[in-house]
Scaffold this motif. Sequence first.
Motif, mmCIF file in Angstrom:
data_model
loop_
_atom_site.group_PDB
_atom_site.id
_atom_site.type_symbol
_atom_site.label_atom_id
_atom_site.label_comp_id
_atom_site.label_asym_id
_atom_site.label_seq_id
_atom_site.Cartn_x
_atom_site.Cartn_y
_atom_site.Cartn_z
ATOM 1 N N THR A 114 45.510 75.461 68.363
ATOM 2 C CA THR A 114 44.077 75.746 68.239
ATOM 3 C C THR A 114 43.646 75.845 66.780
ATOM 4 O OG1 THR A 114 44.116 76.928 70.345
ATOM 5 C CG2 THR A 114 42.246 77.352 68.874
ATOM 6 N N TYR A 115 44.424 76.557 65.979
ATOM 7 C CA TYR A 115 44.011 76.835 64.611
ATOM 8 C C TYR A 115 44.675 75.934 63.567
ATOM 9 C CZ TYR A 115 42.112 81.010 66.787
ATOM 10 O OH TYR A 115 41.408 81.865 67.592
ATOM 11 N N GLY A 116 45.738 75.227 63.975
ATOM 12 C CA GLY A 116 46.401 74.349 63.012
ATOM 13 C C GLY A 116 45.515 73.196 62.575
ATOM 14 N N ALA A 117 44.685 72.679 63.496
ATOM 15 C CA ALA A 117 43.793 71.577 63.143
ATOM 16 C C ALA A 117 42.796 71.992 62.070
ATOM 17 C CB ALA A 117 43.050 71.083 64.382
ATOM 18 N N ALA A 118 42.330 73.244 62.135
ATOM 19 C CA ALA A 118 41.369 73.718 61.136
ATOM 20 C C ALA A 118 42.003 73.772 59.750
ATOM 21 C CB ALA A 118 40.844 75.093 61.538
ATOM 22 N N THR A 119 43.237 74.265 59.682
ATOM 23 C CA THR A 119 43.927 74.315 58.388
ATOM 24 C C THR A 119 44.207 72.918 57.861
ATOM 25 O OG1 THR A 119 44.941 76.454 58.899
ATOM 26 C CG2 THR A 119 46.014 75.113 57.221
ATOM 27 N N LEU A 120 44.602 72.005 58.752
ATOM 28 C CA LEU A 120 44.838 70.623 58.331
ATOM 29 C C LEU A 120 43.568 70.011 57.764
ATOM 30 C CD1 LEU A 120 46.576 68.076 58.181
ATOM 31 C CD2 LEU A 120 45.961 67.603 60.567
ATOM 32 N N GLU A 121 42.438 70.253 58.414
ATOM 33 C CA GLU A 121 41.164 69.728 57.934
ATOM 34 C C GLU A 121 40.838 70.274 56.547
ATOM 35 O OE1 GLU A 121 36.872 68.878 59.960
ATOM 36 O OE2 GLU A 121 37.636 70.916 60.150
ATOM 37 N N LEU A 122 41.040 71.573 56.347
ATOM 38 C CA LEU A 122 40.762 72.183 55.048
ATOM 39 C C LEU A 122 41.670 71.611 53.968
ATOM 40 C CD1 LEU A 122 39.385 74.261 53.242
ATOM 41 C CD2 LEU A 122 41.046 75.963 54.045
ATOM 42 N N LEU A 180 21.670 80.009 45.086
ATOM 43 C CA LEU A 180 21.009 78.708 45.207
ATOM 44 C C LEU A 180 20.761 78.301 46.660
ATOM 45 C CD1 LEU A 180 22.987 76.734 42.442
ATOM 46 C CD2 LEU A 180 20.734 77.811 42.259
ATOM 47 N N GLY A 181 21.551 78.803 47.579
ATOM 48 C CA GLY A 181 21.367 78.483 48.989
ATOM 49 C C GLY A 181 21.647 77.040 49.340
ATOM 50 N N TRP A 182 22.534 76.382 48.586
ATOM 51 C CA TRP A 182 22.810 74.972 48.831
ATOM 52 C C TRP A 182 23.780 74.751 49.992
ATOM 53 C CZ3 TRP A 182 23.688 72.871 43.137
ATOM 54 C CH2 TRP A 182 22.460 72.901 42.459
ATOM 55 N N PHE A 183 24.758 75.654 50.154
ATOM 56 C CA PHE A 183 25.809 75.432 51.144
ATOM 57 C C PHE A 183 26.016 76.694 51.980
ATOM 58 C CE2 PHE A 183 26.949 72.770 47.458
ATOM 59 C CZ PHE A 183 26.928 71.520 48.060
ATOM 60 N N PRO A 184 26.506 76.527 53.218
ATOM 61 C CA PRO A 184 26.857 77.696 54.040
ATOM 62 C C PRO A 184 28.010 78.470 53.402
ATOM 63 C CG PRO A 184 26.753 75.684 55.363
ATOM 64 C CD PRO A 184 26.708 75.258 53.929
ATOM 65 N N THR A 185 28.070 79.754 53.664
ATOM 66 C CA THR A 185 29.082 80.603 53.026
ATOM 67 C C THR A 185 30.220 80.982 53.955
ATOM 68 O OG1 THR A 185 27.803 82.577 53.590
ATOM 69 C CG2 THR A 185 27.399 81.578 51.426
ATOM 70 N N ASN A 186 30.134 80.653 55.235
ATOM 71 C CA ASN A 186 31.238 80.997 56.122
ATOM 72 C C ASN A 186 31.234 80.076 57.345
ATOM 73 O OD1 ASN A 186 29.516 82.306 58.301
ATOM 74 N ND2 ASN A 186 29.004 83.600 56.554
ATOM 75 N N GLY A 187 32.381 80.044 58.000
ATOM 76 C CA GLY A 187 32.522 79.228 59.205
ATOM 77 C C GLY A 187 32.822 77.770 58.908
ATOM 78 N N ARG A 188 33.051 77.005 59.980
ATOM 79 C CA ARG A 188 33.363 75.585 59.865
ATOM 80 C C ARG A 188 32.195 74.692 60.268
ATOM 81 N NH1 ARG A 188 38.321 74.237 63.384
ATOM 82 N NH2 ARG A 188 38.087 72.240 62.298
ATOM 83 N N VAL A 189 31.304 75.214 61.133
ATOM 84 C CA VAL A 189 30.185 74.424 61.624
ATOM 85 C C VAL A 189 29.234 75.371 62.338
ATOM 86 C CG1 VAL A 189 31.214 73.907 63.873
ATOM 87 C CG2 VAL A 189 29.630 72.260 62.851
ATOM 88 N N GLN A 190 27.990 74.989 62.470
ATOM 89 C CA GLN A 190 27.048 75.812 63.213
ATOM 90 C C GLN A 190 27.469 75.891 64.681
ATOM 91 O OE1 GLN A 190 23.050 74.393 62.693
ATOM 92 N NE2 GLN A 190 23.121 74.558 60.452
ATOM 93 N N HIS A 226 29.735 72.683 55.440
ATOM 94 C CA HIS A 226 30.546 73.891 55.553
ATOM 95 C C HIS A 226 31.876 73.752 54.809
ATOM 96 C CE1 HIS A 226 27.744 75.122 58.732
ATOM 97 N NE2 HIS A 226 28.287 76.312 58.671
ATOM 98 N N ALA A 227 32.351 72.519 54.641
ATOM 99 C CA ALA A 227 33.659 72.304 54.011
ATOM 100 C C ALA A 227 33.600 72.291 52.494
ATOM 101 C CB ALA A 227 34.265 70.994 54.508
ATOM 102 N N VAL A 232 36.420 73.051 47.607
ATOM 103 C CA VAL A 232 36.364 73.117 46.140
ATOM 104 C C VAL A 232 37.188 74.303 45.639
ATOM 105 C CG1 VAL A 232 34.846 73.540 44.173
ATOM 106 C CG2 VAL A 232 34.167 71.908 45.942
ATOM 107 N N ALA A 233 37.060 75.463 46.288
ATOM 108 C CA ALA A 233 37.810 76.648 45.857
ATOM 109 C C ALA A 233 39.308 76.399 45.892
ATOM 110 C CB ALA A 233 37.443 77.839 46.739
ATOM 111 N N LEU A 234 39.790 75.751 46.952
ATOM 112 C CA LEU A 234 41.222 75.488 47.076
ATOM 113 C C LEU A 234 41.643 74.251 46.306
ATOM 114 C CD1 LEU A 234 43.870 76.345 48.396
ATOM 115 C CD2 LEU A 234 43.217 75.066 50.437
#
Length: 359
Positions: A114-122, A180-190, A226-227, A232-234
């Motif tokens: 369930t959660y491995g795909a999210a880490t792979l995407e990041l 600036l409100g340019w990007f979401p600050t949490n989550g992967r998608v709405q 969301h990404a 960028v941080a990582l």
Amino acid sequence: MDLPGSSGTPQSARPRTRGLGGLGRYILIRFLLIIPTVFILVTMVFFLMRVTGDPITAAMGGRLTPAQLAERISAAGYDRPLPVQYVEYLGGLLTGDFGTTLSDNRPVTEVLATYGAATLELVLFSVIVALVVGVPLGMVAARFRDRWPDAVLRIAAILFYATPVFFAGLLLKLVFGIWLGWFPTNGRVQINHQLELDRLQAPTGIYFLDALRSGNLAAFGDVLEHAVLPAVALGLLTGGVFLRLVRTNMIGTLGREFVEAGRSRGVSEVRLTTRHAFRPALIPIITVMGLQIAMMMGGAVLTETTFEWKGLGFQLAEYLTARDFVAVQGIVVLLAVIVAVTNFLVDIVAVLIDPRVRY
């Protein structure tokens, strides 16, 4: 005059055969080395997780009566000798059984899927950021060696590498998410897009792929938005390493004879930098890619926690808080396998593109 029994060619001067047989043996040996590497890591994780006692006492101690605790420990088999538990755990791993989490009673394999795909995407997004930042800026730094662009980029590389990933994440959230409100600050998608993607037949869990499959461009754009900040941080952490590697190797390559010959023929500096010196500069990046991905896996824990990106790193932090060592053990083992396999693939790519690698 040749001596009897001599072929006339010194042993060191004979050309080395680089046939498929030699390459096949090299690949096989590197693949087989994955087994002891993973075995050692699994063993270390298993016994380190038992330093504080059995997992049930660590997770449930203080919330169950002594009788209930003893019953749970006996039912799970944690009252048996440690070597017996270890052998049974290895047997379970060989059959794909990573155990069941203690805090939410889920199969660990389900958590990993369930959660491995999210880490792979990041990690994929972060690698793209690292390459986009590190390779071009490293080329610029080498092109303007010892001049002000080079000095600025070297300082930037040090800052990228030295800045803790959680601090970079918080700074990016503050500036680009809140001010600036340019990007979401949490989550992967709405949430509305998430529900739509989860309803797909056989979803991969990698949202940008699922959004492309569904043909929903709005969801795809939302996933990318969301990404941006977590990637960028990582990615900047590894981008700083790539920048310094490309700069150092391109400086060495730009001083080689074939580059000087091209310069004497009037080839432009831009062409010399982007064509002649580019491929040799990528070789060290490929060879250290495995180590950098290992670092990204470690940094993903802090990045996912900072941005509430619900991947393996986020869940690992949650299970550590709950002292659910069965889940922690399964996640760490999977990450170890991923790192070992990644290093194997990187070694194969390196030997195929770098003629200096011997096998």
